[in-house]
Design a protein around this motif. Structure first.
Motif, PDB file in Angstrom:
ATOM      1  N   ILE A   6       7.294  21.516  11.846  1.00  8.67           N
ATOM      2  CA  ILE A   6       8.093  21.734  10.656  1.00  8.67           C
ATOM      3  C   ILE A   6       9.402  20.966  10.813  1.00  8.67           C
ATOM      4  CG2 ILE A   6       9.246  23.473   9.271  1.00  8.67           C
ATOM      5  CD1 ILE A   6       6.163  23.596   9.265  1.00  8.67           C
ATOM      6  N   GLY A   7       9.871  20.351   9.740  1.00 13.19           N
ATOM      7  CA  GLY A   7      11.144  19.640   9.798  1.00 13.19           C
ATOM      8  C   GLY A   7      10.995  18.174  10.100  1.00 13.19           C
ATOM      9  N   ASN A   8       9.802  17.594   9.908  1.00 12.40           N
ATOM     10  CA  ASN A   8       9.631  16.148  10.014  1.00 12.40           C
ATOM     11  C   ASN A   8       9.883  15.633  11.418  1.00 12.40           C
ATOM     12  OD1 ASN A   8       8.947  13.723   8.802  1.00 12.40           O
ATOM     13  ND2 ASN A   8      11.084  13.144   8.528  1.00 12.40           N
ATOM     14  N   HIS A   9       9.421  16.361  12.437  1.00  9.19           N
ATOM     15  CA  HIS A   9       9.637  15.938  13.808  1.00  9.19           C
ATOM     16  C   HIS A   9       8.385  15.371  14.447  1.00  9.19           C
ATOM     17  CE1 HIS A   9      13.406  18.621  14.517  1.00  9.19           C
ATOM     18  NE2 HIS A   9      13.556  17.731  13.566  1.00  9.19           N
ATOM     19  N   ALA A  10       7.347  15.138  13.704  1.00  8.61           N
ATOM     20  CA  ALA A  10       6.113  14.544  14.211  1.00  8.61           C
ATOM     21  C   ALA A  10       5.639  15.266  15.455  1.00  8.61           C
ATOM     22  CB  ALA A  10       6.315  13.056  14.463  1.00  8.61           C
ATOM     23  N   LEU A  11       5.227  14.491  16.494  1.00 10.09           N
ATOM     24  CA  LEU A  11       4.648  15.121  17.671  1.00 10.09           C
ATOM     25  C   LEU A  11       5.678  15.604  18.668  1.00 10.09           C
ATOM     26  CD1 LEU A  11       1.673  12.752  18.497  1.00 10.09           C
ATOM     27  CD2 LEU A  11       1.560  15.074  17.642  1.00 10.09           C
ATOM     28  N   TYR A  12       6.944  15.328  18.444  1.00  6.50           N
ATOM     29  CA  TYR A  12       7.930  15.562  19.481  1.00  6.50           C
ATOM     30  C   TYR A  12       8.742  16.809  19.170  1.00  6.50           C
ATOM     31  CZ  TYR A  12       6.393  10.956  20.479  1.00  6.50           C
ATOM     32  OH  TYR A  12       5.602   9.888  20.746  1.00  6.50           O
ATOM     33  N   SER A  13       8.707  17.761  20.054  1.00  6.59           N
ATOM     34  CA  SER A  13       9.382  19.025  19.816  1.00  6.59           C
ATOM     35  C   SER A  13      10.793  18.985  20.368  1.00  6.59           C
ATOM     36  CB  SER A  13       8.616  20.156  20.509  1.00  6.59           C
ATOM     37  OG  SER A  13       8.805  20.089  21.907  1.00  6.59           O
ATOM     38  N   GLN A  14      11.600  19.957  19.954  1.00  3.15           N
ATOM     39  CA  GLN A  14      12.952  20.058  20.474  1.00  3.15           C
ATOM     40  C   GLN A  14      12.946  20.290  21.976  1.00  3.15           C
ATOM     41  OE1 GLN A  14      15.820  19.658  19.082  1.00  3.15           O
ATOM     42  NE2 GLN A  14      15.528  19.752  16.902  1.00  3.15           N
ATOM     43  N   ASN A  15      11.835  20.743  22.536  1.00  5.56           N
ATOM     44  CA  ASN A  15      11.768  21.041  23.958  1.00  5.56           C
ATOM     45  C   ASN A  15      11.549  19.802  24.813  1.00  5.56           C
ATOM     46  OD1 ASN A  15      12.095  23.815  23.562  1.00  5.56           O
ATOM     47  ND2 ASN A  15       9.916  24.076  23.115  1.00  5.56           N
ATOM     48  N   SER A  16      11.356  18.627  24.201  1.00  5.55           N
ATOM     49  CA  SER A  16      11.127  17.426  24.988  1.00  5.55           C
ATOM     50  C   SER A  16      12.382  17.012  25.756  1.00  5.55           C
ATOM     51  CB  SER A  16      10.643  16.290  24.090  1.00  5.55           C
ATOM     52  OG  SER A  16      11.587  16.040  23.077  1.00  5.55           O
ATOM     53  N   TRP A  17      13.564  17.299  25.218  1.00  7.53           N
ATOM     54  CA  TRP A  17      14.825  17.128  25.936  1.00  7.53           C
ATOM     55  C   TRP A  17      15.385  18.512  26.258  1.00  7.53           C
ATOM     56  CZ3 TRP A  17      17.281  12.999  27.963  1.00  7.53           C
ATOM     57  CH2 TRP A  17      16.901  11.722  27.538  1.00  7.53           C
ATOM     58  N   ASN A  18      15.981  18.644  27.435  1.00  7.74           N
ATOM     59  CA  ASN A  18      16.593  19.908  27.814  1.00  7.74           C
ATOM     60  C   ASN A  18      17.894  19.654  28.561  1.00  7.74           C
ATOM     61  OD1 ASN A  18      14.547  22.199  27.226  1.00  7.74           O
ATOM     62  ND2 ASN A  18      13.307  20.606  28.181  1.00  7.74           N
ATOM     63  N   LEU A  19      18.850  20.538  28.361  1.00  9.90           N
ATOM     64  CA  LEU A  19      20.065  20.518  29.169  1.00  9.90           C
ATOM     65  C   LEU A  19      19.691  21.009  30.559  1.00  9.90           C
ATOM     66  CD1 LEU A  19      23.084  20.285  29.680  1.00  9.90           C
ATOM     67  CD2 LEU A  19      23.366  22.542  28.646  1.00  9.90           C
ATOM     68  N   LYS A  20      19.772  20.108  31.545  1.00  9.55           N
ATOM     69  CA  LYS A  20      19.304  20.422  32.891  1.00  9.55           C
ATOM     70  C   LYS A  20      20.415  20.934  33.794  1.00  9.55           C
ATOM     71  CE  LYS A  20      16.176  20.291  36.228  1.00  9.55           C
ATOM     72  NZ  LYS A  20      14.981  21.154  36.228  1.00  9.55           N
ATOM     73  N   TYR A  21      21.629  20.369  33.659  1.00 13.03           N
ATOM     74  CA  TYR A  21      22.674  20.729  34.618  1.00 13.03           C
ATOM     75  C   TYR A  21      24.049  20.522  33.990  1.00 13.03           C
ATOM     76  CZ  TYR A  21      24.920  21.171  39.219  1.00 13.03           C
ATOM     77  OH  TYR A  21      25.664  21.593  40.285  1.00 13.03           O
ATOM     78  N   THR A  22      24.973  21.421  34.312  1.00 16.09           N
ATOM     79  CA  THR A  22      26.372  21.295  33.913  1.00 16.09           C
ATOM     80  C   THR A  22      27.225  21.148  35.162  1.00 16.09           C
ATOM     81  OG1 THR A  22      26.059  22.620  31.916  1.00 16.09           O
ATOM     82  CG2 THR A  22      28.304  22.391  32.733  1.00 16.09           C
ATOM     83  N   PHE A  23      27.992  20.061  35.231  1.00 15.05           N
ATOM     84  CA  PHE A  23      28.859  19.799  36.382  1.00 15.05           C
ATOM     85  C   PHE A  23      30.194  20.512  36.166  1.00 15.05           C
ATOM     86  CE2 PHE A  23      25.899  16.308  36.145  1.00 15.05           C
ATOM     87  CZ  PHE A  23      25.563  16.047  37.461  1.00 15.05           C
ATOM     88  N   THR A  24      30.432  21.564  36.890  1.00 11.01           N
ATOM     89  CA  THR A  24      31.673  22.319  36.710  1.00 11.01           C
ATOM     90  C   THR A  24      32.882  21.576  37.262  1.00 11.01           C
ATOM     91  OG1 THR A  24      31.269  23.505  38.792  1.00 11.01           O
ATOM     92  CG2 THR A  24      30.463  24.521  36.751  1.00 11.01           C
ATOM     93  N   ASP A  25      32.659  20.596  38.159  1.00 11.07           N
ATOM     94  CA  ASP A  25      33.769  19.847  38.747  1.00 11.07           C
ATOM     95  C   ASP A  25      33.893  18.441  38.180  1.00 11.07           C
ATOM     96  OD1 ASP A  25      31.394  19.054  39.854  1.00 11.07           O
ATOM     97  OD2 ASP A  25      32.167  18.811  41.888  1.00 11.07           O
ATOM     98  N   HIS A  26      33.119  18.120  37.140  1.00  8.57           N
ATOM     99  CA  HIS A  26      33.216  16.821  36.470  1.00  8.57           C
ATOM    100  C   HIS A  26      33.705  17.029  35.044  1.00  8.57           C
ATOM    101  CE1 HIS A  26      30.656  13.689  38.832  1.00  8.57           C
ATOM    102  NE2 HIS A  26      31.394  14.413  39.633  1.00  8.57           N
ATOM    103  N   SER A  27      34.624  16.176  34.611  1.00  8.65           N
ATOM    104  CA  SER A  27      35.082  16.242  33.229  1.00  8.65           C
ATOM    105  C   SER A  27      34.304  15.289  32.335  1.00  8.65           C
ATOM    106  CB  SER A  27      36.574  15.911  33.155  1.00  8.65           C
ATOM    107  OG  SER A  27      36.824  14.615  33.687  1.00  8.65           O
ATOM    108  N   GLN A  28      33.856  14.156  32.894  1.00  2.68           N
ATOM    109  CA  GLN A  28      33.098  13.176  32.123  1.00  2.68           C
ATOM    110  C   GLN A  28      32.095  12.474  33.025  1.00  2.68           C
ATOM    111  OE1 GLN A  28      36.451  10.828  30.558  1.00  2.68           O
ATOM    112  NE2 GLN A  28      35.731  11.323  28.516  1.00  2.68           N
ATOM    113  N   ASN A  29      30.847  12.391  32.572  1.00  6.96           N
ATOM    114  CA  ASN A  29      29.834  11.586  33.247  1.00  6.96           C
ATOM    115  C   ASN A  29      29.564  10.346  32.401  1.00  6.96           C
ATOM    116  OD1 ASN A  29      29.322  13.349  35.458  1.00  6.96           O
ATOM    117  ND2 ASN A  29      28.164  14.679  34.088  1.00  6.96           N
ATOM    118  N   TRP A  30      29.506   9.188  33.066  1.00  7.75           N
ATOM    119  CA  TRP A  30      29.398   7.937  32.322  1.00  7.75           C
ATOM    120  C   TRP A  30      28.064   7.234  32.491  1.00  7.75           C
ATOM    121  CZ3 TRP A  30      32.358   6.876  28.444  1.00  7.75           C
ATOM    122  CH2 TRP A  30      33.663   7.386  28.397  1.00  7.75           C
ATOM    123  N   ALA A  31      27.427   7.372  33.643  1.00  2.43           N
ATOM    124  CA  ALA A  31      26.198   6.614  33.880  1.00  2.43           C
ATOM    125  C   ALA A  31      25.285   7.377  34.820  1.00  2.43           C
ATOM    126  CB  ALA A  31      26.517   5.235  34.457  1.00  2.43           C
ATOM    127  N   ALA A  32      24.000   7.038  34.781  1.00  2.00           N
ATOM    128  CA  ALA A  32      23.005   7.627  35.675  1.00  2.00           C
ATOM    129  C   ALA A  32      21.966   6.569  35.994  1.00  2.00           C
ATOM    130  CB  ALA A  32      22.345   8.846  35.033  1.00  2.00           C
TER     131      ALA A  32
END
Length: 401
Positions: free
Chosen positions: A14-40
């Motif tokens: 529902i909502g025109n998302h084709a085969l890809y669900s909202q669960n395909s991306w997930n927030l995995k980790y929050t860095f409590t000692d980082h203010s900004q992450n720029w690259a991986a």
């Protein structure tokens, strides 16, 4: 006539998302000692690095060995108030660089040595090693190589003021073939020799009301994005896809202005804009970021994608791309027959687009009417069939044997 039915029906969310669900991306980790992450960047699906600013404003690099579940700080210089660039051979041999300093570790960050390039060589832009002894360094003044682990650097090329490598704001080269693309402002260039020479092949279309225009990202697998500036009216985005015969085709009615983009597994092109991650080909929203978060970098390796922004690390798994709780829609049937893909449309109409697994557009805008069966001949290979329906879009992988 015998045929192989690959998929009896296509699934849609529902909502025109084709085969890809909202669960395909997930927030995995929050860095409590980082203010900004720029690259991986990742070595494999589990081992990888993130660079960013710590809360006290220092540039740092962290390492994970478990796909982002836990992180260990391996680099932080108290006098470095900038996020360093970095490269690696493996989890032990890592290089960080900034300004005119190159930092090197051979033990995974337990200890670092530092070397400094001379003023005559300029400021560092990249450092990349292909072995423990052989590496390439690019600076604001030229390109250099080492064969002794960085003890000595010899000139490969001194840049002229109009040199492509000096002025390019994006390059993407196939590491297997040396073929790729690069962008400078409103111009697209092509290389067939790993970037040794470049040929201009495309100029971004002009609109009389636009004050400026430029390309913003390109990938050798087949997408190109750009932006138009209209003064007080703001910006519009534009997107091009490469067809099987290497023709760049502008996507109609696509004005999304992507901040970051990358090519992902199974021919997926993704881009981030305005707190959302999109399927670049279809404009479907794949994931909406929580709160006021943003993404500054995204990439993938194997079947796993990753993205960083703010103090967050996000993870995409291709295994979860097929949503498990979907609504079955008996609108289209897709199957292969001989050397063709067959699309049946019992109750609605749509337009068919077909992509190969590199993301190149093979067929575009093939109409299928209500009650019609459409047969499209293809060469051997694996393809993604996308159907833009009246109410939603559908996608399906098929194989021609």
């Amino acid at each position: 006539m015998k045929f192989k039915l690959l998929t009896a029906v296509l699934f849609a969310t529902i909502g025109n998302h084709a085969l890809y669900s909202q669960n395909s991306w997930n927030l995995k980790y929050t860095f409590t000692d980082h203010s900004q992450n720029w690259a991986a960047a990742f070595i494999d699906e589990n081992k990888g690095f993130v660079s960013g600013f710590t809360n006290d404003g220092k540039g740092a690099i962290k390492y994970t060995a478990d796909g982002g579940t836990t992180w260990t700080e391996i680099f932080k210089q108290n006098n470095l108030g900038y996020v360093p660039g970095f490269s690696f051979l493996d989890e032990n041999n890592i290089w960080a660089f900034h300004d005119q300093n190159i930092y090197k570790t051979t033990n995974g960050g337990i200890s670092w040595t530092i070397s400094t390039v001379s003023n005559s060589m300029g400021y560092l832009r990249s450092v990349k090693y292909s072995s423990l002894t052989e590496g390439i360094m690019k600076t604001s003044k030229g390109k250099y190589k080492t064969t002794d682990g960085g003890q000595n650097w010899t000139v490969v090329k001194i840049y002229s003021s109009n040199d492509f490598e000096l002025n390019s704001n994006g390059q993407s080269i196939n590491p297997s073939t040396g073929e790729g693309y690069g962008i400078i402002g409103m111009y697209l260039y092509q290389t067939n020799d790993y970037g040794e020479t470049w040929t201009q092949i495309l100029t971004m279309p002009n609109y009389s009301t636009a004050q400026s225009r430029r390309y913003t990202s390109v990938h050798y697998k087949g997408y190109l994005t750009g932006e138009y500036f209209y003064g007080t009216l703001g910006y519009d985005g534009t997107t091009f896809l490469k067809s099987s015969n290497n023709i760049w085709q502008k996507l109609p009615n696509n004005f999304i202005r992507y901040a970051v983009t990358d090519a992902f597994p199974d021919g997926m092109f993704m881009g981030y804009a305005d707190q959302k991650i999109y399927n670049i080909k279809t404009k479907d929203v794949i994931y909406t970021l929580p709160g006021n978060e943003y993404i500054s970098y995204m990439g993938s390796i194997g079947n796993v994608g990753h993205a960083v922004g703010g103090n967050k690390f996000y993870k995409y798994s291709n295994a979860s791309a097929l949503a498990t709780q979907e609504t079955t829609v008996n609108s289209f049937k897709v199957y292969t027959q001989n050397n063709s893909v067959v699309v049946q449309s019992p109750s609605t109409r749509g337009n068919i687009s077909i992509y190969d697994m590199s993301g190149a557009l093979i067929k575009s805008g093939v109409p299928v009417k209500k009650g019609e069966t459409k047969t499209i001949e293809l060469n051997q290979g694996v393809y993604i069939v996308t159907i833009h329906g009246e109410q939603r879009d559908y996608s399906q992988k098929i194989q021609i044997k």
